[in-house]
Motif scaffolding. Structure first.
Motif, PDB file in Angstrom:
ATOM      1  N   ASP A 263      -7.743  10.540  -6.545  1.00  0.00           N
ATOM      2  CA  ASP A 263      -7.902   9.086  -6.531  1.00  0.00           C
ATOM      3  C   ASP A 263      -7.866   8.632  -5.073  1.00  0.00           C
ATOM      4  N   PRO A 264      -8.927   7.955  -4.582  1.00  0.00           N
ATOM      5  CA  PRO A 264      -8.899   7.530  -3.178  1.00  0.00           C
ATOM      6  C   PRO A 264      -7.814   6.498  -2.881  1.00  0.00           C
TER       7      PRO A 264
ATOM      8  N   ILE B 271     -11.159   2.276 -10.122  1.00  0.00           N
ATOM      9  CA  ILE B 271     -12.066   2.782  -9.088  1.00  0.00           C
ATOM     10  C   ILE B 271     -13.459   2.223  -9.307  1.00  0.00           C
TER      11      ILE B 271
ATOM     12  N   GLN C 115      -1.928   4.780  -0.766  1.00  0.00           N
ATOM     13  CA  GLN C 115      -2.338   4.719   0.627  1.00  0.00           C
ATOM     14  C   GLN C 115      -2.087   3.303   1.151  1.00  0.00           C
ATOM     15  N   PRO C 116      -1.891   3.170   2.482  1.00  0.00           N
ATOM     16  CA  PRO C 116      -1.582   1.852   3.042  1.00  0.00           C
ATOM     17  C   PRO C 116      -2.598   0.795   2.621  1.00  0.00           C
TER      18      PRO C 116
ATOM     19  N   ARG D 293      -3.629  -0.225  -0.268  1.00  0.00           N
ATOM     20  CA  ARG D 293      -4.411  -0.072  -1.506  1.00  0.00           C
ATOM     21  C   ARG D 293      -3.719  -0.757  -2.684  1.00  0.00           C
TER      22      ARG D 293
END
Lengths: 386, 386
Positions: free
Chosen positions: A110-111, A58, A40-41, A43
């Motif tokens: 996974d966030p 995490i 994700q942008p 991360r």
């Protein structure tokens, strides 16, 4: 139909591999990890190192156990004093892999990662940089469009989504008409697979810019028209999807796009289950399709040719591909054997009968997207060579 | 620029609300829960009941604490004997909401939901059925296309993504040309917002089918050209995005689509930060844009009109909208006041000066997507009325 199901079950057994727990020996790990291109942008995690290891991380201060689950292996992460869990996988094959995290027994995305549809779910995916990634890189060249459309389907009484790739010049010359490839995803995937992790648009943009493939339209729709549930494969029946594709989608595309709407300019290909679908549908509709591509999805045998009137006249290309690790697995399990016979032997036999064939093996990849990206990249230049 | 930043900070304070922990009194909950329309295919949870409560459920047998986090409130879930945690939220406003789960201190997406980009991340979202959801329902009518394109951007040295909605008949009549609306997302969102949770294509398809809006093209691109990081707002500068939009994207769209490429047929609108961007960019480029829409994103004051030469001649519509709960919040915080002055007072003042204005309040919604879907639905019919 029975052969289809047996073939799919064998395939799933081959894919599934062995499930085990693992923890990487950190002393041997190369410390050159970088954030994955699929993050994700902004991360920082997950990361990948030059060996192809995945490092997940995490914050879960109250958790008892956190694991990274990738390629059917679970790796224990280790907690630091601030409650952040971190750990590495063994080296992965280059290309794209689905994965997930386990937090105290809960399987979650996974966030840190972007999400992709596969294994019947939207979940985490990670890109391991490949030595040949240039062929699907985003470059400063003319780009085609990926169009999300809805087409009416009487047989299912729904408006169904498809993605339509149109080549870079499609909107420029309103007189020009284009051939069409119908391209299918695999079991547990959907119509987002080829446009997203498949990189279809970038592969085609690059091939066209290099003059290696003719510009053509690619149509990608959902190939599991039966109930979408785990285990639904047992009830899989090709007829509903064949109706949607041949009787509804193709007429819609021909009516709404500047296609060359005849058999010589229509191809079908698919990966895994999409390959099985391609095999079944093209063999029954040789007045509709001339070019056939099966990516990790069986093959076409001399018996198929014998049992399909007009095959030799009508079929302009039979393309069959596999990942090299799939081929190795077939050799190691001779008792089970591959679906529809040994693919290389089949293709060689068809070739001897004068049929235009192409057999491709993706080096050092398994039943996974890098094999299929490369398959499309090999297949596209062979299409519609008038 | 200082006023922009102050406005955005005020706005974020209004949005953020109060953070607290909660557990719903189950004795009062209506037991008519159904899987949400935003669920992943085949997933039973999350669910929504007729009161608008969200019921989350996840298997986490080894977890100590699991929470549902929605609308800035965390609700404790309760574990059953099989290790599945379940619990309900208080009733939510109708429409779309971002949410997440907490598992032993880890904030993760719910594996049951589809994922949407907001709050600077791809994460879970849930649809609470709205009484007026028919205006963005998928119907058996002619559908437009949402096209993913890449356009070249010299100023950022990248190929940038945009989504382009073309109306249903766009590919039919090759002689027809269309007006264009440039439509921006909010802070922490991206170009996927309007096509996905915004339901732009369905809102337009339905309005056009009912003859309520003229067919026009909608272009949606990423409006945060600065570094994408939490807190990056402080460094927000309109100039880089204005260059991308006005000097690069608009010429690209006019060259590649059948647009009516003049000021009377070009509109800009945006939500929240996208509204601030719209205000700043249109006021500086009134030879480019004629119709202005600010959705929960400030207003245009009589001073703005006075300071912008030619405003009255050039601007054909000033549309300002808010959710009713935002209006209530403004009234309850008179000392802070809304960005750029009270929006209703401003619009009334502009109206008295003979400017074509429209003020819309979305009933019983806050700074959220239902307000913005409704705003687009109100705004679109007012555009390009020659």
């Amino acid at each position: 139909m029975k052969r289809l199901i047996t073939g799919l079950v064998v395939l799933l057994l081959i894919i599934s591999g062995s499930l085990c727990l693992a923890q990487t020996d950190e002393s041997t790990v190369k410390e050159d990890f970088k954030p994955a291109s699929t993050n994700q942008p902004g991360r920082e995690y997950p990361q990948v190192n030059s060996e192809g290891r995945v490092r997940a991380s995490i914050s879960a201060p109250e958790a008892q156990r956190v694991q990274l689950d990738i390629s059917a292996v679970k790796y224990d992460l280790i907690k630091d004093s601030s409650g952040v869990w971190t750990g590495d996988s063994e080296p992965q094959d280059e290309g794209f892999h689905y994965y997930q995290l386990w937090i105290d027994g809960a399987a979650v995305p996974d966030p840190g990662s972007l999400y992709f549809f596969g294994a019947m779910r939207w979940g985490s995916g990670i890109e391991i940089p490949a030595h040949d990634q240039d062929f699907y890189a985003l470059k400063n060249i003319p780009h085609g469009q990926t169009r999300a459309i809805f087409f009416p389907s009487k047989s299912t009484n729904t408006s169904r989504r498809a993605f339509v790739y149109t080549p870079p010049d499609y909107d420029k010359d309103q007189a020009k008409r284009y051939p069409v490839l119908y391209l299918q995803h695999g079991w547990g995937e959907n119509e987002y697979g080829w446009p997203n992790q498949g990189k279809t648009n970038l592969i085609m943009d690059n091939l066209i810019a290099e003059g290696k493939a003719k510009p053509f339209i690619i149509v990608m729709t959902y190939g599991m028209t039966n109930e979408v549930k785990m285990g639904g494969l047992r009830n899989f029946d090709i007829k509903p999807f064949q109706t949607v594709l041949v009787d509804e989608l193709i007429p819609y595309i021909d009516a709404n796009y500047r296609t060359i709407s005849n058999q010589p300019h229509r191809a079908m290909a698919g990966l895994s289950m999409g390959g099985f679908e391609t095999r079944l549908i093209t063999l029954e509709n040789l007045d509709t399709f001339s070019h056939i591509g099966l990516f990790s999805g069986g093959s076409i045998s001399p018996d198929d040719v014998k049992n399909t009137p007009g095959f030799k006249d009508k079929v302009k290309l039979v393309f069959v591909s596999y990942g090299s690790r799939e081929i190795e697995n077939m050799k190691n399990r001779p008792r089970r054997g591959p679906f529809g016979g040994d693919p290389k032997e089949n293709i060689d036999a068809l070739s001897k009968e004068g049929i235009n064939t192409h057999f491709y093996v993706s080096p050092n990849t398994a039943h996974e997207w890098q094999s299929w990206r490369r398959s499309l990249h090999e297949f596209a230049p062979l299409l519609f060579k008038d």
